[in-house]
Design a protein around this motif. Structure first.
Motif, PDB file in Angstrom:
ATOM      1  N   THR A   3      67.305  50.244  -7.008  1.00  0.00           N
ATOM      2  CA  THR A   3      67.878  48.964  -7.428  1.00  0.00           C
ATOM      3  C   THR A   3      66.850  47.866  -7.178  1.00  0.00           C
ATOM      4  O   THR A   3      65.918  48.044  -6.416  1.00  0.00           O
ATOM      5  N   ARG A   4      67.024  46.758  -7.809  1.00  0.00           N
ATOM      6  CA  ARG A   4      66.099  45.639  -7.642  1.00  0.00           C
ATOM      7  C   ARG A   4      66.762  44.516  -6.839  1.00  0.00           C
ATOM      8  O   ARG A   4      66.721  43.369  -7.229  1.00  0.00           O
ATOM      9  N   LYS A 113      76.898  42.411  -7.491  1.00  0.00           N
ATOM     10  CA  LYS A 113      75.880  41.801  -8.362  1.00  0.00           C
ATOM     11  C   LYS A 113      74.481  41.858  -7.727  1.00  0.00           C
ATOM     12  O   LYS A 113      73.487  42.052  -8.423  1.00  0.00           O
ATOM     13  N   VAL A 114      74.410  41.685  -6.414  1.00  0.00           N
ATOM     14  CA  VAL A 114      73.097  41.780  -5.759  1.00  0.00           C
ATOM     15  C   VAL A 114      72.606  43.227  -5.827  1.00  0.00           C
ATOM     16  O   VAL A 114      71.439  43.486  -6.128  1.00  0.00           O
ATOM     17  N   ASP A 115      73.507  44.178  -5.556  1.00  0.00           N
ATOM     18  CA  ASP A 115      73.119  45.596  -5.575  1.00  0.00           C
ATOM     19  C   ASP A 115      72.622  46.046  -6.954  1.00  0.00           C
ATOM     20  O   ASP A 115      71.690  46.842  -7.058  1.00  0.00           O
ATOM     21  N   ILE A 154      74.551  43.070   2.272  1.00  0.00           N
ATOM     22  CA  ILE A 154      73.315  43.272   1.493  1.00  0.00           C
ATOM     23  C   ILE A 154      72.321  44.081   2.325  1.00  0.00           C
ATOM     24  O   ILE A 154      71.576  44.889   1.806  1.00  0.00           O
ATOM     25  N   VAL A 155      72.323  43.864   3.640  1.00  0.00           N
ATOM     26  CA  VAL A 155      71.556  44.741   4.539  1.00  0.00           C
ATOM     27  C   VAL A 155      72.551  45.481   5.439  1.00  0.00           C
ATOM     28  O   VAL A 155      73.601  44.935   5.787  1.00  0.00           O
ATOM     29  N   GLY A 205      64.367  45.163  -3.098  1.00  0.00           N
ATOM     30  CA  GLY A 205      64.855  46.536  -3.226  1.00  0.00           C
ATOM     31  C   GLY A 205      65.281  46.998  -1.837  1.00  0.00           C
ATOM     32  O   GLY A 205      66.141  46.380  -1.204  1.00  0.00           O
ATOM     33  N   TYR A 206      64.650  48.085  -1.366  1.00  0.00           N
ATOM     34  CA  TYR A 206      64.933  48.533   0.005  1.00  0.00           C
ATOM     35  C   TYR A 206      63.757  48.262   0.939  1.00  0.00           C
ATOM     36  O   TYR A 206      63.674  48.823   2.028  1.00  0.00           O
ATOM     37  N   GLN A 207      62.866  47.389   0.478  1.00  0.00           N
ATOM     38  CA  GLN A 207      61.742  47.003   1.314  1.00  0.00           C
ATOM     39  C   GLN A 207      62.083  45.694   2.022  1.00  0.00           C
ATOM     40  O   GLN A 207      62.492  44.718   1.379  1.00  0.00           O
ATOM     41  N   LEU A 208      61.946  45.691   3.340  1.00  0.00           N
ATOM     42  CA  LEU A 208      62.261  44.495   4.121  1.00  0.00           C
ATOM     43  C   LEU A 208      60.989  44.016   4.802  1.00  0.00           C
ATOM     44  O   LEU A 208      60.292  44.807   5.441  1.00  0.00           O
TER      45      LEU A 208
END
Lengths: 246, 246
Positions: A3-4, A113-115, A154-155, A205-208
């Motif tokens: 996901t973006r 919507k964020v996902d 979201i996280v 995405g899944y990068q924090l």
């Protein structure tokens, strides 16, 4: 499919030595520009005076080249969020904010919507708390009773905004670290990331990544020593669990 | 008929310059003696380790000449409270304490017994918060979700324990006064009494007196200036409303 998901989670909008949001100006502008956003929907629910709060944010952000409108000024709240590309959820009282988000049926809508990558999220302080797994680690006073402490998620962990090591020589109230450890002792499975004032957590995405001008402190279940992370640190490991599930 | 409600509400059990409960020893001893109490039922629900917490309190209070037992050590919690003359509800986390009191069906039972004069109540910090109208003005982190923020209601207003004027030069989190004023802005009708560490509120029927070694600060609805009250002040006016109703 990756996901973006795009979010920018600020510890606070005020930071010592800077005017309102000034410390975050470059990150916010870069973030919005990269996501092709020119209009920002401001969610003022964490404070009482929606018009005054929105106006204050407009005065700061519009000179940066973005249009800011208050969600409260639209008759159709759901429709407005559905058709928006970016929201900024401002700080104030986390309990008041989350209660209002539930009343307006926005918690699951924003997450969805964020996902799916159709809504870019910026949060500050209380607006960051509600973007995480739950508001169990807010510093705010519980001035109003929300239907749940579970939040947008979201996280998949908790945040403590305005994080600061507090040592009281003469005052006997609990320190910040004691409070966070009390939360972990409850058996909650999720860690707590303390964001120092000036710290920004960038979700790509899944990068924090830790951005901004101050670092973060991670309190992990079963590990009593908090771990310090500087600006630039990759925190993606905190999303490993959620990635595996999806 | 005037009730003989008896309560001693401590801001905290720790106070700078004193060992645990030392600042409150004389008031607690006088209070228990006047009420013909020799056995104190300790409620350790605000902390995780009931045995350790009860043991710590026994070490302090039993040398004063009173027997202390932990409520958790009795199989029949309701029956034990019903047959007790005095309880001491200790501090810790207010959310955890109130949630457990609800789970054990103790909130209305304690109120009923205190109101009819058959149970003497001592509370400290979180134990004081739950004795008031609601826990909306606790300083604690919401580490667990209670079924309500409404509490026992021995006094018809709210308390902020560990009250202190906080001024941050470099930290931008809300001050204590800002947090309490946020609560009042929510439209709650009840005032907030900030008890400084070392302050004790003595409830004798509908007579309220500031005792201990530090005063209190009253935040009233519609009055932005907090009012200071020294030790010895008569605060009975805060019960006027409840007296008229009964």
């Amino acid at each position: 499919m990756a996901t973006r998901r795009q979010a920018l989670l600020l510890s606070s909008s005020n930071c010592h030595g800077f005017s309102l949001l000034e410390f975050a100006k470059k990150e916010m502008c870069d973030f919005l520009t990269k996501n092709n956003v020119s209009e920002l929907l401001f969610v003022p629910y964490a404070q009482k005076d929606y018009d005054a709060y929105t106006s204050k944010m407009q005065d700061v952000i519009e000179p940066w080249g973005f249009t800011v409108t208050g969600l409260h000024s639209y008759p159709d709240v759901i429709g407005t969020v559905n058709s928006s590309k970016a929201i900024f959820v401002g700080g104030g009282n986390t309990f008041l904010l989350l209660k209002t988000l539930y009343e307006q049926d926005l918690v699951s809508l924003i997450k969805k919507k964020v996902d799916e990558g159709s809504l870019v999220y910026i949060g500050s302080s209380a607006g960051t708390n509600v973007a995480t797994k739950s508001i169990h680690t807010t510093n705010d006073m519980p001035i109003i009773y929300p239907p749940s402490f579970e939040a947008i998620g979201i996280v998949p962990f908790n945040v403590n905004p305005h994080y600061i090591e507090t040592e009281h020589e003469t005052h006997k109230g609990e320190t910040r670290d004691q409070r966070i450890l009390e939360y972990l002792e409850m058996g909650h499975a999720s860690p707590v990331l303390g964001l120092r004032e000036g710290c920004i957590l960038h979700v790509n995405g899944y990068q924090l990544t830790i951005k901004g001008i101050a670092g973060a402190v991670l309190f992990n279940v079963g590990d009593i020593r908090p771990r310090h992370y500087d600006v630039g640190s990759d925190m993606s490991f905190l999303c490993d669990q959620i990635k595996e599930v999806e």
